[in-house]
Design an enzyme around this catalytic site. Structure first.
Site, PDB file in Angstrom:
ATOM      1  N   LYS A  51       0.801  -1.220   0.000  1.00 36.96           N
ATOM      2  CA  LYS A  51       0.000   0.000   0.000  1.00 36.96           C
ATOM      3  C   LYS A  51       0.839   1.279   0.000  1.00 36.96           C
ATOM      4  O   LYS A  51       0.368   2.331  -0.450  1.00 36.96           O
ATOM      5  CB  LYS A  51      -0.940   0.001   1.205  1.00 36.96           C
ATOM      6  N   SER A  75      -8.905  -0.554   6.198  1.00 34.42           N
ATOM      7  CA  SER A  75      -8.980  -1.655   7.151  1.00 34.42           C
ATOM      8  C   SER A  75      -7.671  -1.785   7.913  1.00 34.42           C
ATOM      9  O   SER A  75      -7.587  -2.541   8.883  1.00 34.42           O
ATOM     10  CB  SER A  75      -9.307  -2.972   6.428  1.00 34.42           C
ATOM     11  N   GLU A 201      -9.660 -14.052  -4.409  1.00 34.20           N
ATOM     12  CA  GLU A 201     -10.498 -13.508  -3.332  1.00 34.20           C
ATOM     13  C   GLU A 201     -10.869 -14.614  -2.352  1.00 34.20           C
ATOM     14  O   GLU A 201     -10.922 -15.795  -2.720  1.00 34.20           O
ATOM     15  CB  GLU A 201     -11.798 -12.929  -3.902  1.00 34.20           C
ATOM     16  N   GLY A 205     -15.595 -13.181   0.697  1.00 36.93           N
ATOM     17  CA  GLY A 205     -15.385 -11.786   0.306  1.00 36.93           C
ATOM     18  C   GLY A 205     -15.282 -11.711  -1.200  1.00 36.93           C
ATOM     19  O   GLY A 205     -14.323 -11.188  -1.756  1.00 36.93           O
ATOM     20  N   SER A 301       1.037  -9.666  -0.413  1.00 38.12           N
ATOM     21  CA  SER A 301       0.679  -8.255  -0.345  1.00 38.12           C
ATOM     22  C   SER A 301       1.067  -7.560   0.952  1.00 38.12           C
ATOM     23  O   SER A 301       1.263  -6.341   0.964  1.00 38.12           O
ATOM     24  CB  SER A 301      -0.827  -8.087  -0.576  1.00 38.12           C
TER      25      SER A 301
END
Length: 318
Positions: A51, A75, A201, A205, A301
């Site tokens: 991110k 989140s 995914e 979700g 990630s």
């Protein structure tokens, strides 16, 4: 549509902040998956997740336009990234997080110097709250995924994958709101359309999976999954068209498979990753791409894992 030029511009803008993260391998993981598996290790990135790439690109642009205060909804990982880069640039930051935010992520946001507001449990609730607090002047809203500069920043992961594995056959990418996969898919397909880009995914979700199946943005009421970073209610207005165009397939993995993948990586590779990152390893272990003896990259990630949650998982697995 996002372009490769925008991603290259983003890379030049953020390279003084982000790490060029390593590509890890494991013979035991590759054998288990019947493919040559590479892990793009964004869990060792600045602020613990990919991110920081998109956040840096967007917050730097806001600072150049005179911003002194930024706000976002997250989140956890995007909030940490915005808090980090805002602090580095001398800006005030406010982060709207869910009521059930992972404790370690909230602590990191606080440590980076940002103010925290708790709101609801869904991405829709916290996004609405952050936007309500945004005025015509300040604070400036920093979208978590649905923004060209954010998407371009995330796309720099794709540039690095192409440099590190020139003969890659497929790339598994986690999907939350779609910023990461839309950026990576743009970078990869513009360079080599033959490389498969496969989104992953959680079964609980599956908003982007449903959206792609139906050909239109489809929201889900509640994403109840251990992959807390992938609990978006629906894909973004900007990310979804890119996903439709450049993502070859979207696959689903169960929470049990996510947990098993996380523990495997911890035990065999000695790498602590978070559940949202483990979805790609879970997909590879289940051979969701239906490939054999191919070069497959799993995008890891993030690594912002709460140790109390890890202890619960390890106890359950024992």
């Amino acid at each position: 549509m996002l372009t490769l030029n925008e991603i290259n511009d983003a890379y030049r803008e953020i390279k003084d902040v982000v790490h060029r993260t390593p590509m890890l391998t494991s013979r035991s993981l590759s054998k288990k998956c019947a493919n040559h598996i590479y892990l793009k290790s964004e869990h060792v990135q600045v602020a613990g997740a990919f991110k920081i790439r998109g956040a840096t690109n967007k917050v730097k642009a806001a600072a150049k336009e005179g911003a002194t205060h930024v706000i976002t909804a997250s989140s956890g990982n995007h909030g940490q990234a915005v808090a980090y880069i805002a602090g580095k640039l001398g800006l005030k930051a406010t982060i709207v997080v869910p009521e059930n935010v992972v404790t370690s992520k909230a602590a990191a946001i606080h440590d980076y110097g940002a103010d925290i507001i708790h709101c609801g449990t869904t991405s829709t609730e916290r996004l609405k709250k952050a936007k309500e607090l945004t005025t015509d002047e300040e604070p400036v809203f920093i979208p978590p995924y649905d923004d060209p500069l954010v998407m371009a920043g995330q796309g720099t992961v794709g540039l690095e994958i192409l440099e590190q594995i020139p003969d890659v056959d497929a790339v598994y990418v986690p999907i939350g709101g779609g910023g990461l996969i839309s950026g990576i898919a743009t970078a990869i397909k513009a360079s080599n359309p033959e490389i498969k880009v496969i989104g992953v995914e959680p079964e609980r979700g599956n908003d982007t999976y449903l959206s792609k199946q139906r050909g239109d943005i489809t929201a889900i009421e509640h994403a109840d999954t251990i992959a807390d970073g992938l609990r978006a209610s629906q894909p973004g207005d900007l990310t979804f068209p890119v996903i439709q165009k450049d993502v070859d397939d979207i696959v689903l993995v169960s929470d049990d498979a996510i947990q098993a993948a996380l523990i495997f990586v911890l035990e065999r590779m000695k790498q602590l990753i978070e559940p949202s990152a483990a979805v790609t390893v879970a997909a590879a272990m289940a051979n969701k791409a239906d490939m054999r003896e191919k070069n497959i990259c799993c995008v890891i990630s993030g690594g912002n894992m709460a140790l109390d949650k890890l202890a619960e998982m390890v106890t359950e697995d024992a």
